[in-house]
Scaffold this motif. Structure first.
Motif, short mmCIF file in Angstrom:
data_model
loop_
_atom_site.label_atom_id
_atom_site.label_comp_id
_atom_site.label_asym_id
_atom_site.label_seq_id
_atom_site.Cartn_x
_atom_site.Cartn_y
_atom_site.Cartn_z
N ALA A 78 0.84 -1.21 0.00
CA ALA A 78 0.00 0.00 0.00
C ALA A 78 0.87 1.25 0.00
O ALA A 78 0.58 2.23 -0.71
CB ALA A 78 -0.93 -0.01 1.21
N ARG B 175 1.16 3.94 -3.06
CA ARG B 175 0.80 5.35 -2.82
C ARG B 175 1.96 6.26 -3.21
O ARG B 175 1.77 7.30 -3.87
CB ARG B 175 0.46 5.55 -1.34
CG ARG B 175 -0.02 6.96 -1.02
CD ARG B 175 -1.39 7.20 -1.62
NE ARG B 175 -1.67 8.62 -1.74
CZ ARG B 175 -2.84 9.09 -2.13
NH1 ARG B 175 -3.83 8.27 -2.45
NH2 ARG B 175 -3.02 10.39 -2.24
N ARG C 154 -8.72 -2.54 -1.75
CA ARG C 154 -8.09 -1.49 -0.96
C ARG C 154 -8.87 -0.20 -1.18
O ARG C 154 -8.54 0.62 -2.03
CB ARG C 154 -6.62 -1.33 -1.35
CG ARG C 154 -5.87 -0.38 -0.40
CD ARG C 154 -4.41 -0.28 -0.78
NE ARG C 154 -3.76 -1.56 -0.67
CZ ARG C 154 -2.77 -1.97 -1.45
NH1 ARG C 154 -2.33 -1.19 -2.41
NH2 ARG C 154 -2.23 -3.17 -1.29
N GLU D 250 -10.52 3.52 -0.10
CA GLU D 250 -9.88 4.71 0.46
C GLU D 250 -9.78 4.60 1.98
O GLU D 250 -8.77 4.99 2.57
CB GLU D 250 -10.68 5.96 0.08
CG GLU D 250 -10.03 7.25 0.58
CD GLU D 250 -10.80 8.48 0.13
OE1 GLU D 250 -10.63 9.53 0.79
OE2 GLU D 250 -11.56 8.40 -0.85
N GLU E 185 -6.95 2.23 2.73
CA GLU E 185 -5.67 2.88 2.42
C GLU E 185 -5.28 3.86 3.53
O GLU E 185 -4.12 3.90 3.95
CB GLU E 185 -5.74 3.61 1.09
CG GLU E 185 -4.40 4.15 0.64
CD GLU E 185 -4.42 4.77 -0.74
OE1 GLU E 185 -3.37 4.77 -1.39
OE2 GLU E 185 -5.49 5.26 -1.15
N ARG E 186 -6.23 4.63 4.03
CA ARG E 186 -5.92 5.57 5.11
C ARG E 186 -5.59 4.85 6.41
O ARG E 186 -4.78 5.31 7.20
CB ARG E 186 -7.08 6.55 5.31
CG ARG E 186 -7.24 7.53 4.16
CD ARG E 186 -8.29 8.59 4.42
NE ARG E 186 -8.44 9.46 3.26
CZ ARG E 186 -7.64 10.47 2.96
NH1 ARG E 186 -6.62 10.75 3.78
NH2 ARG E 186 -7.83 11.20 1.88
N LEU F 108 -2.05 10.00 4.29
CA LEU F 108 -1.52 9.22 3.18
C LEU F 108 -0.04 9.50 2.92
O LEU F 108 0.44 9.45 1.79
CB LEU F 108 -2.33 9.49 1.90
CG LEU F 108 -3.81 9.09 1.98
CD1 LEU F 108 -4.54 9.53 0.71
CD2 LEU F 108 -3.97 7.59 2.19
#
Length: 358
Positions: A46, A50, A201, A203, A206-207, A214
């Motif tokens: 991840a 990012r 995944r 949002e 992901e956070r 992020l």
């Protein structure tokens, strides 16, 4: 005649085995190129993905274990350097349990991105004794760095310890088990499995992994979560921690050179960083943990730069219980204070000409 018949059948059998081995190897390598990395909730994947979205915009990254993941705040660092007229854009690549081999693999993955803007890589490789940690041998993050070369290097080091065979086997077996999973691509299709099961995944995920901003920094959990409850338990152990802190203050770096294997790891990390076109900066963070090999290597001039924050006297505010999550980690307040001090030292070294982009 029977003997001749046996000899004549041995050739085709051997050839079949060799053909099978070659076909299996080629299929394994082909699948490795096609299969994605870990699942939807794999932290390192991840973070890499990012970072890759704006790879050329970042000038500094910090790699290490959970102490980096929970202790380095990019927005604080960047605000500090911008105010000093030496702006940076930083990213936190810390991941719980990361050791030198995992950081080495991470640096290889960053090299594959061919980022053009990276000037500095800060790294805390942890001590080499932790490389023999046999827990989580089947975690995707651990399997990822266990390509055949890594266990071979580790095996030579472990074998040099002179352990009796039962203990030697117990130390080596977990690493070769992880290697087998790596070689045979086991678990490498987890992302595809997750997608088939409707796991992605999002949002929100992901956070949760990469942090609320992020940028890789994820503060420790709130009081309603297990992470928060662990912090509460630490505050109840304040007296024990204070006693441990006093014992730690009395520790001194021993005589002699750094362990040869540790020196090899330091050289490898530095080489990987320089291959990215960046300057290597080693860091020791505030915890009850003295990285003797790193300090010895720096004293011998074997490291380009070492920024030390492991002095409980000099950095008493970072060792204060109210800024700790536990003996090893800082809480959010402590992380922000540490990041300010780290940025200030980084800026000061730069102004003295001791730190500069390659």
């Amino acid at each position: 005649m029977a003997a001749n018949g046996e000899r004549s059948s041995a050739g085709p059998n051997f050839g079949s085995i060799a053909l099978f081995a070659l076909s299996f190897t080629l299929a394994t390598l082909g699948l490795r190129a096609l299969l994605p990395h870990g699942g939807a909730r794999e932290l390192v994947d991840a973070k890499v993905e990012r970072f890759a979205r704006e790879a050329d915009a970042y000038t500094l990254v910090f790699a290490g274990s959970s102490r980096v993941h929970r202790g380095f705040v990019p927005e604080v660092f960047d605000a500090r350097t911008a105010a000093a007229g030496v702006p940076t854009r930083s990213f936190n690549f810390g991941a719980p349990g990361s050791r030198a081999f995992e950081i080495e693999r991470l640096l290889e993955r960053l090299g594959e991105l061919k980022s053009q803007g990276l000037d500095f890589v800060l790294v805390d490789p942890e001590g080499i004794a932790l490389l023999r940690d046999e827990r989580n041998v089947l975690a995707r993050q651990v399997i990822e760095w266990h390509d055949p070369a890594a266990p071979l290097r580790l095996s030579r080091w472990i074998a040099d310890a002179g352990l009796p065979f039962p203990q030697l086997w117990a130390a080596l077996a977990p690493h070769w088990k992880s290697c087998a999973y790596n070689v045979f691509n086991i678990g490498r299709s987890q992302r595809l499995v997750d997608a088939a099961l409707g796991e992605s995944r999002t949002e929100e995920v992901e956070r949760e992994l990469v942090g609320p901003r992020l940028d890789g920094y994820a503060p420790l959990g709130d009081e309603s979560e297990e992470l928060g409850r662990r912090g509460q338990r630490f505050q109840k152990r304040r007296e024990r921690y204070l006693a441990q802190r006093e014992e730690y203050k009395a520790l001194r770096v021993g005589e002699g050179a750094a362990d040869p294997f540790a020196r090899e790891m330091h050289r490898t990390l530095r080489a990987r960083i320089e291959e990215l076109g960046a300057t290597a900066v080693f860091v020791t963070q505030p915890a009850l943990y003295l990285q003797e090999d790193l300090v010895k290597a720096a004293a011998a001039g074997e490291l380009p730069t070492l920024l030390r924050f492991d002095d409980a006297e000099r950095f008493a505010d970072l060792y204060a219980p109210e800024r700790r999550y536990d003996e090893t980690h800082l809480n959010d307040e402590g992380a922000r204070l540490f990041t300010e001090k780290l940025a200030d030292e980084f800026i000061a070294r730069g102004k003295r000409g001791e730190l500069a982009p390659r």
